[in-house]
Design a protein around this motif. Structure first.
Motif, PDB file in Angstrom:
ATOM      1  N   HIS A   7       0.819  -1.211   0.000  1.00 54.88           N
ATOM      2  CA  HIS A   7       0.000   0.000   0.000  1.00 54.88           C
ATOM      3  C   HIS A   7       0.855   1.264   0.000  1.00 54.88           C
ATOM      4  CE1 HIS A   7       0.565  -0.575   4.349  1.00 54.88           C
ATOM      5  NE2 HIS A   7       0.326   0.717   4.472  1.00 54.88           N
ATOM      6  N   LYS A   8       2.061   1.200   0.538  1.00 58.60           N
ATOM      7  CA  LYS A   8       2.962   2.360   0.484  1.00 58.60           C
ATOM      8  C   LYS A   8       3.446   2.578  -0.952  1.00 58.60           C
ATOM      9  CE  LYS A   8       2.786   3.624   4.709  1.00 58.60           C
ATOM     10  NZ  LYS A   8       2.088   4.881   5.032  1.00 58.60           N
ATOM     11  N   ALA A  10       1.707   1.721  -3.556  1.00 59.50           N
ATOM     12  CA  ALA A  10       0.523   2.239  -4.260  1.00 59.50           C
ATOM     13  C   ALA A  10       0.337   3.735  -3.979  1.00 59.50           C
ATOM     14  CB  ALA A  10      -0.719   1.463  -3.847  1.00 59.50           C
ATOM     15  N   GLU A  11       0.560   4.152  -2.744  1.00 60.06           N
ATOM     16  CA  GLU A  11       0.451   5.574  -2.406  1.00 60.06           C
ATOM     17  C   GLU A  11       1.443   6.400  -3.224  1.00 60.06           C
ATOM     18  OE1 GLU A  11       1.011   6.002   1.826  1.00 60.06           O
ATOM     19  OE2 GLU A  11      -0.798   4.854   2.275  1.00 60.06           O
ATOM     20  N   TRP A  25      -7.465   4.106   2.146  1.00 63.10           N
ATOM     21  CA  TRP A  25      -7.058   3.006   1.277  1.00 63.10           C
ATOM     22  C   TRP A  25      -7.666   1.710   1.796  1.00 63.10           C
ATOM     23  CZ3 TRP A  25      -3.907   3.352  -3.041  1.00 63.10           C
ATOM     24  CH2 TRP A  25      -3.304   4.598  -3.251  1.00 63.10           C
ATOM     25  N   ASP A  26      -8.145   0.879   0.877  1.00 60.87           N
ATOM     26  CA  ASP A  26      -8.634  -0.464   1.210  1.00 60.87           C
ATOM     27  C   ASP A  26      -8.101  -1.425   0.156  1.00 60.87           C
ATOM     28  OD1 ASP A  26     -10.735  -0.028   3.438  1.00 60.87           O
ATOM     29  OD2 ASP A  26     -11.339   1.427   1.905  1.00 60.87           O
ATOM     30  N   THR A  27      -8.039  -2.700   0.517  1.00 62.34           N
ATOM     31  CA  THR A  27      -7.699  -3.724  -0.461  1.00 62.34           C
ATOM     32  C   THR A  27      -8.973  -4.085  -1.202  1.00 62.34           C
ATOM     33  OG1 THR A  27      -5.874  -4.578   0.855  1.00 62.34           O
ATOM     34  CG2 THR A  27      -6.825  -6.072  -0.769  1.00 62.34           C
ATOM     35  N   ARG A  43      -2.257  -6.942  -6.613  1.00 60.01           N
ATOM     36  CA  ARG A  43      -3.180  -6.438  -5.594  1.00 60.01           C
ATOM     37  C   ARG A  43      -3.695  -5.099  -6.088  1.00 60.01           C
ATOM     38  NH1 ARG A  43      -2.877  -6.816   0.812  1.00 60.01           N
ATOM     39  NH2 ARG A  43      -3.741  -8.803   0.181  1.00 60.01           N
ATOM     40  N   PHE A  45      -5.864  -1.822  -5.081  1.00 62.32           N
ATOM     41  CA  PHE A  45      -6.356  -1.058  -3.936  1.00 62.32           C
ATOM     42  C   PHE A  45      -7.454  -0.107  -4.376  1.00 62.32           C
ATOM     43  CE2 PHE A  45      -1.952  -2.043  -2.805  1.00 62.32           C
ATOM     44  CZ  PHE A  45      -2.113  -2.552  -1.531  1.00 62.32           C
ATOM     45  N   ALA A  47      -8.577   3.587  -3.514  1.00 62.61           N
ATOM     46  CA  ALA A  47      -8.172   4.837  -2.871  1.00 62.61           C
ATOM     47  C   ALA A  47      -9.370   5.787  -2.907  1.00 62.61           C
ATOM     48  CB  ALA A  47      -6.980   5.443  -3.603  1.00 62.61           C
ATOM     49  N   VAL A 114      -6.198  -2.258   4.196  1.00 61.22           N
ATOM     50  CA  VAL A 114      -5.113  -1.970   3.272  1.00 61.22           C
ATOM     51  C   VAL A 114      -3.934  -2.923   3.458  1.00 61.22           C
ATOM     52  CG1 VAL A 114      -3.994  -0.222   4.721  1.00 61.22           C
ATOM     53  CG2 VAL A 114      -3.820  -0.069   2.239  1.00 61.22           C
ATOM     54  N   ASP A 115      -3.745  -3.385   4.670  1.00 59.66           N
ATOM     55  CA  ASP A 115      -2.616  -4.279   4.961  1.00 59.66           C
ATOM     56  C   ASP A 115      -3.059  -5.737   5.139  1.00 59.66           C
ATOM     57  OD1 ASP A 115      -3.983  -3.900   7.331  1.00 59.66           O
ATOM     58  OD2 ASP A 115      -2.194  -3.462   8.517  1.00 59.66           O
TER      59      ASP A 115
END
Length: 119
Positions: A7-8, A10-11, A25-27, A43, A45, A47, A114-115
């Protein structure tokens, strides 16, 4: 970067490619695009709560594919229509669009954190 949470990454990619940051953020999905042929996993995400970051607050220069990539907002229903009309061809984008529509229709109740573990 090795060991960096997805997720980092992706950010960072969202900021680099669009100039936006997300509040939440979500998966959304985990997919294997070629099961049985390769072990590649993707994966996707979701946002939400996007805000544009002023250019003077972005600490890198857009020089590769993000340099000339236009940012265009498309309403979700239009994106869904484009998937079914054959106007959107990127497999990952199509899966993401349809998954967001399903998630929205359920009030986003079934999204994973997110994790979430990568099983």
């Amino acid at each position: 970067m090795d060991g960096e949470p997805l997720h980092k990454l992706a950010e960072r990619e969202l900021l680099e490619e669009s100039g936006y940051r997300a509040e939440r953020w979500d998966t959304l999905l985990d997919v294997f695009p070629s099961p049985g042929m390769a072990d590649e996993r993707i994966r996707i995400f979701l946002a939400r709560g996007l805000t544009e970051v002023p250019a003077d607050q972005i600490d890198f220069e857009r020089v590769h594919e993000e340099a000339d990539m236009p940012v265009v907002w498309v309403p979700l229903e239009e994106a869904v229509r484009k998937v079914f009309a054959g106007e959107l061809h990127n497999m990952i984008a199509c899966m993401g669009v349809l998954a967001v529509r399903a998630a929205r229709d359920s009030g986003f109740a079934n999204l994973r954190p997110v994790d979430a573990p990568e099983d």
